[in-house]
Design an enzyme around this catalytic site. Structure first.
Site, PDB file in Angstrom:
ATOM      1  N   HIS A   1     -16.644  -8.991   1.867  1.00 57.23           N
ATOM      2  CA  HIS A   1     -15.906  -9.811   2.593  1.00 57.23           C
ATOM      3  C   HIS A   1     -16.115 -11.530   2.096  1.00 57.23           C
ATOM      4  O   HIS A   1     -14.889 -12.168   1.116  1.00 57.23           O
ATOM      5  CB  HIS A   1     -16.338 -10.300   3.973  1.00 57.23           C
TER       6      HIS A   1
ATOM      7  N   MET B   1      -6.065  -6.644   8.112  1.00 50.80           N
ATOM      8  CA  MET B   1      -5.298  -5.708   8.971  1.00 50.80           C
ATOM      9  C   MET B   1      -6.474  -5.448   9.573  1.00 50.80           C
ATOM     10  O   MET B   1      -7.532  -4.841   8.405  1.00 50.80           O
ATOM     11  CB  MET B   1      -4.227  -5.381   8.685  1.00 50.80           C
TER      12      MET B   1
ATOM     13  N   CYS C   1       4.846 -39.336 -11.193  1.00 50.92           N
ATOM     14  CA  CYS C   1       3.298 -40.359 -11.213  1.00 50.92           C
ATOM     15  C   CYS C   1       2.481 -40.016  -9.946  1.00 50.92           C
ATOM     16  O   CYS C   1       1.822 -40.359  -9.543  1.00 50.92           O
ATOM     17  CB  CYS C   1       2.816 -41.276 -11.982  1.00 50.92           C
TER      18      CYS C   1
ATOM     19  N   ARG D   1      -3.388  -1.192  -6.211  1.00 52.65           N
ATOM     20  CA  ARG D   1      -2.687  -2.282  -6.337  1.00 52.65           C
ATOM     21  C   ARG D   1      -2.914  -3.796  -7.364  1.00 52.65           C
ATOM     22  O   ARG D   1      -4.178  -2.909  -7.518  1.00 52.65           O
ATOM     23  CB  ARG D   1      -3.101  -2.643  -5.030  1.00 52.65           C
TER      24      ARG D   1
ATOM     25  N   ARG E   1      -3.683   3.122   8.711  1.00 52.69           N
ATOM     26  CA  ARG E   1      -3.514   1.792   8.128  1.00 52.69           C
ATOM     27  C   ARG E   1      -2.858   0.747   7.964  1.00 52.69           C
ATOM     28  O   ARG E   1      -0.912   1.011   8.073  1.00 52.69           O
ATOM     29  CB  ARG E   1      -3.599   2.079   6.781  1.00 52.69           C
TER      30      ARG E   1
ATOM     31  N   TYR F   1       9.114 -35.411 -18.294  1.00 46.75           N
ATOM     32  CA  TYR F   1       7.524 -35.361 -17.624  1.00 46.75           C
ATOM     33  C   TYR F   1       7.157 -35.300 -16.255  1.00 46.75           C
ATOM     34  O   TYR F   1       7.275 -35.719 -15.575  1.00 46.75           O
ATOM     35  CB  TYR F   1       6.253 -35.972 -18.959  1.00 46.75           C
TER      36      TYR F   1
ATOM     37  N   LYS G   1       1.039  -1.307   0.254  1.00 42.83           N
ATOM     38  CA  LYS G   1       0.117  -0.080  -0.165  1.00 42.83           C
ATOM     39  C   LYS G   1       1.205   1.086   0.378  1.00 42.83           C
ATOM     40  O   LYS G   1       0.602   2.193  -0.950  1.00 42.83           O
ATOM     41  CB  LYS G   1      -0.840  -0.245   1.369  1.00 42.83           C
TER      42      LYS G   1
ATOM     43  N   GLY H   1      -8.781  -7.449   4.582  1.00 46.53           N
ATOM     44  CA  GLY H   1      -9.744  -7.235   5.046  1.00 46.53           C
ATOM     45  C   GLY H   1      -8.379  -8.211   6.565  1.00 46.53           C
ATOM     46  O   GLY H   1      -9.665  -8.605   7.790  1.00 46.53           O
TER      47      GLY H   1
ATOM     48  N   SER I   1       9.406 -43.655 -13.323  1.00 50.74           N
ATOM     49  CA  SER I   1       8.673 -42.430 -12.572  1.00 50.74           C
ATOM     50  C   SER I   1       9.149 -42.148 -11.704  1.00 50.74           C
ATOM     51  O   SER I   1       8.664 -43.384 -10.349  1.00 50.74           O
ATOM     52  CB  SER I   1       7.107 -43.887 -13.640  1.00 50.74           C
TER      53      SER I   1
END
Lengths: 902, 902
Positions: free
Chosen positions: A459, A106, A849, A339, A95, A869, A26, A104, A781
């Site tokens: 909220h 702080m 896997c 922000r 703040r 992979y 902020k 929500g 694997s």
């Protein structure tokens, strides 16, 4: 004691966006906006370092107060008011603002600096006694809540009682003199509760408030949020102190929040809500339902226009969608915060793709920007429309589409109930009048959230979107009585336990459990995925045990099957009796007969999968679990035998005796298969060595299926995987036997099918001797579930309920190692196995896997150690594609920065 | 197909002791004796390479027969006889001989070359038709048994019937014409069984015999022996063909076996047995009881003298005690075999020490020579004399003291019964008329062996000594009927299942289970041990949970306690109820009360141990097992609750209801503690983190005990060990709490006691992150039991019965990794942990407390990776001292040879 030498306070003019870690998000962005010349009320930021000092020493650094005084003086000069001056009083907001946004979580204090004297000044300056007393009312309440630890609710009750006595509903309807009385009552409550008067000295107010923000960094809500978001407790928060501007000075005032694009859909249009004659908290708290920003264009086109330009400027500047807070004071626009905006998965994807089109960011930037976990939302099930049509169901109510995706579950009205029901295996929806931070744990346990009040920035909406939970908010047709446990819609009453379906994408609520269906990878999502595929080098396969899952995974872009578990096929109702016969018989011929029956069904299973995979590689794991998993429960049999013995003794009779004999024989057989630690007992390759008939059958079934599918003109690439190998000899013995079977089957049919034999690396010893094992294995694997179990010595079934969650809570472990690969322990074994395995067999194909194959952080690690992979559940395939692309881009950036000598 | 280019046949003149691998031990030493000019009948050896070729190709190498013919011709020249010549027939023996001695395991054929024609020549040459026909009888029987696969017993039956018909007992009493008849019957049996006549052509006999020896390398007895002794199956055997000399040509002939020192006691005196007018097999087969060699001195002083000189010469030459076979033919001594003699542990120690005194070997040589496993015999329990006296027991019979040590067990008469009873947890003694190779598996399962016939070199005696099993042989007062299952001594009959005690050191047999007591490390044993201590660098500690074991270990030379398991103390009858209370209560105060009670007893336990250890370090492991180990059996409770439920339903009544409630509550508690894989569940440090009260109590008990003992003037060195650590945070958390407890207790008492906190390294992850863990741990102790379990993914309880034994049999694993450290897998983790741990904390003390700490091969590995000490059970302490010394000497030799550039 630590000492702090650095500068602890920065004026906004001294700050910019790069100072996030020091000034919080902020503060850094207020600085950046100030630098850009945007209308930001003057202010300054106290650094996170001051907070860290406070956390460590439980006291503010000595130099801090002096620095604050200097900054305050500068602010006074700019606004031409003075802090504590009865004539021209300067009021400030205090703040918190950490480096990472924590909505929500702080605490904020507005109107700080008010007391009996400055209040008079405010009345004079504003010409509005009601406004001034209301400001004082808010200040006393917020300050008492945050600093003095007196719950807000106790003040609200006083105020509500006063309104009731007056017979008014809105705060603005309460006249000044009544507000003065309320403020007096507030101060009396403080004095009674704390034993001292409410502080009147503005400087005392300010220092107490700063300390309270520091303290609030470690309040429980903040901790829970950080834990969920993986934010370090050590960062600390900054404190922003800013000259107050007022959105509640009259009808030419207002306040609002906005996003430069729609955070829910990603649509490129300014999106927000505001309230005239209100302070910021009125918008987000959901007390009054705010007005869509579009209406501001009508109400005040000049301000709207100015705001649009600010938004555009900020988006261009930050190359991203921005979340803005603004206040209009007497017709003048002020920016209070900006922000990077939170967004849903759908919005993230659409914005990223569109911003590439707009030339705002590059493709690589788009790929790097979307959080893989967010995609999960896009892969959330949606309502199956044909099921809805068939059932003739229509919505009982429609609210705001606050967080997309559909959810089905039973109603619960309390967060704790959600947690309990989920633990009991129920799918639930949390239904609340509105939510607050104390409900977060319940939201995390719910399939979806439904609220009767609050907007899209309430909220409930913000948290649900953040966690990818479907949410319908502000559904005003609902009358919810949480205490009574009822939700009334029209003339119908719903109770806890009743089924609902929510559609967070449309806002609709259905009073029935509707069938859901998964999403498709199309449109912007498809585009983003195709970009991912351009960047990533890691293959993405899927774990699928049946054609349905395989088809789903292909639709999501899987490039093969990395794990097909054959034993799941044994659990199907028509097969289990055959499997049991096979296990329980001592007669070799009976066993052969059972295996022959199983071979037929297994062959059909494999044919189905090979057809769907259409030439893509299919890694099939031979039977892995211990045989007792297929047998009846030991405990049940003990009970039955005990009962039958008593019955035989008391009643006797041939039928009972016979049943007892049967059950006793079965119990004996089950007992024989029972193990102290089945996870580390007779399973996997051990079973194959001791009972080779089973895997020979499976190999025959695989090869015969492959032949049949190939003969139908479809390519087949079976990769047969032998699990739980810990010693090269296990692999060579079993592989030798099975290769012979494979060759025989192929020779018999006269068909050529390419095939491979490989192994799981899931036993620590296999990793430690990978150089030997690679001489026999044509692929590796990593079975990271078992590898994690054995490397940590954790039985997952026991560890998670008994201590693992506590370990994570107590920070003994940073994360649950079954969710994210433990890089330094398990990962070390993986890295070593890849390196040494490839030394012995250059180009050895290595994949993963375990469940970690679908976890973004683990996927990045797999990229880093050079796996070929990852394989994950079908629904995580797109996430894996994105995570793989991000890992590749990150590695490239790392190489580039290394090459440039950075 | 393999080809063989090398020379396949070596005359004894071409051979020497260094050619063991190629010619086998027997052939190499026959060569060496020939080179020394000792009286060895001429002969030659077919190489092991020929056998390996045969094993691989199932055919002899082409060149072999030609080479045999050449060697045979040379032999004919030396003895002036010809193979197959009716006039002066050359007869030969054909004997196997591998590189490693395998007594009684391979087959021998004597008198080969006999047929109707050469027999006439033998009659003429010997002037003794009975002798010649008896030679033929033996030949046909041996040849048929070994080459034609017709069991010896069928021939023996024919011969026994003939003797019975004649009314004679001894073989020598059967006249020539009857022997001729027996030989005819033998040939008829062969023809009937095989469908072809017994081969008469000597060359055919020879080639068939050679092939049979090659085949016999892979017979079951040989394989079992090799498996037990850890001999590679790939070596192959040589074949020795030697001109026959006859010990059964009359009363001036004889045959015998001897050791240059007593193989049982080690006494430096020629020791052996012989029989006049007999062939070699008569001595070892136990058919006639042979005469002590000392009597030869009286009977034939010249020969005795010559033999003594040969023995001395060989001992000086080989620097070791030798095992000799000889034959006297018509007053002339021939040496048929010499090899390093097998010996008991006691003999090995005494000989080694005395040979140092004699200047024959060095101290280092003495230490290197004694096999650590042999010491086990010296540490075998002996009969507790006071118990014997108290019970007034006297021996029911006395036989030969064939293998030292005392043993108690129940009588079994069959090898298979011994195996079955042992598996069922019984201690048994194998009681046989005499033993043969088919009994070996039974002997291995028995505590001791008792035979009625056979001397100290009989099969029973040799095998029992080899395996360190107490044995009383040739106990002629016993009348054993194996079929009936009875052993009669005088007028008393004993049955299978009756208890006996054997004293293999004195030969006494007692008809009662006597108390046994362990041996002492004194005399030569003490001397050898002191030499070990001069060479070894590895410390030796013991695993001991009580003062008794600790005292025993100190007597055996332990330098501290490496593992004191605290939970064993909890299982004692007076403590278990308190432990259960502690676990089952939900009331914190009740738990504290239970812990307080336990603290008192634990403190007393530790005091006892600290006193005994008298200033030596004591590593105490805090509680490790999961709590359910202390609770009643889940299965029993399920049964009880099921029964009580039925009873409550049928009968009702307050008492039953109440009991049911209690049992159900208990069942629920037990169920709560139950785990799927308890080995990897809530135990060790995990338990300490979740329930810190228990380990805090233990720490208090340890420190209070230490204070009390220290106040009594005895030094104390407690090392508190935290088990099952897998993550540094676990250790730092618990260590932090416990250090505080320790400091508080010490501060309270105002006493200084040095103490350390360390950890087990038993979780793979702990080894992999040893660098981190060493920052907190002041010492490491490898818990190789668990480390092996987790590195292999084996639950020992399940793996050993279900597949591990098969794995070793099938050669999937070379050895049971719970017995000998798996160096490449588990060992890699250990090496890495030591290296990286010491990098983080230079000089970090590292030890091992798994069972491997008592295994010589594993001890050598521990030396190699630089551990500071091994810890093992008290009875293995001397073995560990010896193994540690050998490892140090071997490493030194390796360094020396490296330094000299070899």
């Amino acid at each position: 004691m630590q000492t702090v030498n650095a500068k602890l306070v920065y004026n906004f003019e001294e700050a910019n966006a790069s100072m996030r870690d020091l000034l919080g998000g902020k503060g850094a962005n207020l600085g950046e906006m100030t630098q850009l010349g945007l209308p930001v009320p003057p202010g300054f930021t106290i650094t996170t370092e001051a907070c860290r000092y406070y956390s460590a020493n439980n006291a503010v650094p000595e130099a801090l107060l002096g620095e604050i005084k200097v900054a305050l003086a500068a602010m006074e000069k700019k606004v031409e008011k003075r802090f504590g001056d009865p004539a021209r009083p300067l009021l400030v907001s205090v703040r918190s603002g950490a480096a990472v946004s924590m909505p929500g979580m702080m605490d904020t204090i507005l109107n700080l600096g008010l007391n009996a004297e400055t209040l008079r000044g405010l009345v004079a300056a504003s010409g509005d006694a009601r406004f001034a007393w209301d400001a004082y009312r808010r200040f006393v309440m917020m300050f008492s809540d945050v600093v003095l630890d007196i719950p807000k609710a106790r003040f609200e009750k006083i105020f509500t009682d006063a309104k009731r006595a007056l017979g008014v509903k809105l705060d603005t309807e309460v006249p000044a003199e009544h507000l003065e009385k309320v403020c007096g009552d507030f101060r009396a409550l403080v004095e009674k509760t704390r034993g001292e008067t409410f502080p009147d000295d503005p400087w005392t107010q300010l220092t107490l408030a700063v300390e309270a923000v520091f303290r609030s960094w470690n309040n429980d809500r903040a901790k829970v949020y950080r834990k969920n978001e993986g934010i370090s407790d050590a960062m600390g928060t900054a404190v922003n102190i800013q000259a107050m501007v007022f959105g509640n000075l009259g009808l030419d005032c207002g306040t609002g929040v906005a996003f430069t694009r729609d955070p829910s859909t990603g649509e490129n249009a300014l999106y927000g809500e505001y309230l005239m004659n209100a302070q910021g908290e009125d918008v987000v708290a959901g007390v009054r339902t705010p007005i869509p920003l579009a209406e501001l264009r009508v109400e005040n086109p000049a301000i709207y226009d100015e705001f649009c330009k600010v938004g555009e400027r900020l988006e261009q500047h930050f190359h991203d969608m921005m979340d803005l807070e603004f206040t209009i004071e007497r017709g003048r626009l002020y920016m209070l915060q900006c922000r990077v905006g939170k967004r849903t998965g759908a919005a993230a994807v659409r914005m990223a793709v569109e911003m590439v089109g707009e030339g705002l960011i590059t493709k690589a930037g788009a790929v790097q920007r979307v959080k893989p976990a967010l995609l999960d939302q896009l892969l959330h099930p949606r309502i199956n429309e044909s099921d809805k049509k068939k059932k003739g169901v229509t919505a009982i109510a429609t609210g705001l589409a606050a967080s997309p995706g559909a959810a089905v579950g039973r109603i619960v009205f309390h967060a704790n109930d959600a947690v309990a029901e989920k633990a009991a295996g129920q799918k639930v929806l949390l239904v609340r009048e509105e939510t607050n931070p104390d409900d977060v744990h319940g939201m995390l346990s719910a399939e979806g959230v439904l609220t009767a009040r609050g907007g899209k920035t309430s909220h409930a909406a913000v948290v649900a979107r953040g966690f990818g939970i479907p949410c319908v908010a502000g559904c005003e047709d609902l009358h919810i009585d949480e205490e009574a446990g009822t939700m009334v819609v029209g003339d119908r009453t719903y109770h806890a336990g009743d089924f609902l379906t929510l559609d967070g994408t449309t806002g609709a609520v259905y009073a029935e459990a509707l069938a859901l269906e998964p999403a498709q990878v199309t449109g912007d999502f498809g585009t983003l995925m195709s970009w991912c595929d351009e960047f990533r080098t890691l293959g993405v396969r899927t774990n699928a045990d049946n054609p349905r899952d395989a088809a789903q995974a292909i639709a999501f872009g899987a490039q093969g099957i990395g794990l097909c578990r054959t034993e799941h096929m044994f659990f199907e109702a028509d097969r289990l009796p055959i499997v049991r016969d096979m296990i329980l018989t001592n007669d070799e011929r009976q066993r052969e007969a059972a295996l022959a029956k199983l071979e037929v069904v297994q062959q059909a299973d494999f044919e189905g999968i090979f057809r769907v995979m259409d030439g893509l590689p299919v890694t099939i794991r031979l039977i892995d679990p211990p045989l007792h998993e297929f047998l009846p429960s030991f405990e049940d049999l003990v009970k039955q035998v005990t009962e039958l013995k008593l019955a035989a003794n008391v009643l006797g009779g041939h039928a009972i005796e016979q049943l007892l004999d049967e059950k006793q024989a079965l119990l004996k057989a089950v007992e024989f298969q029972r193990e102290s630690n089945p996870m580390m007992g007779m399973r996997g390759v051990r079973l194959s060595i001791m009972m080779p008939g089973l895997v020979k059958m499976q190999t025959r079934a695989i090869m015969r299926a492959a032949i049949k599918v190939k003969q139908a003109g479809i390519e087949v690439l079976p990769e047969i995987m032998i699990p739980l190998v810990g010693h090269i000899n296990e692999l060579s013995l079993v592989k030798g036997q099975l290769e012979q079977v494979a060759r025989e089957v192929l020779a018999e049919a006269g068909v050529e099918v390419p095939y491979k034999f490989g192994t799981m690396i899931e036993i620590p010893r296999a990793a430690l001797t990978a150089d030997q094992i690679a001489t026999e294995a044509e692929f590796f694997s990593f079975g990271t579930n078992d590898l994690t179990q054995m490397t940590f010595g954790y039985s997952r079934d026991d560890a998670e309920p008994k201590f693992l969650k506590s370990y994570v809570d107590m920070k003994v472990l940073d994360a649950n190692p079954f969710e994210t690969v433990d890089q330094i322990g398990v990962g070390r074994l993986m890295r070593l196995a890849v390196e040494e395995g490839r030394k012995a067999r250059p180009g050895l194909k290595c994949g993963i896997c375990g469940e970690h194959g679908g976890d973004p952080e683990s996927i990045a690690f797999c990229h880093e150690i050079g796996l070929d992979y990852v394989s994950c559940s079908p629904f995580r395939v797109p996430i894996a594609r994105l995570a793989a692309a991000q890992a590749a881009l990150k590695a490239k950036a790392g190489e580039a920065s290394q090459a440039s000598g950075e």
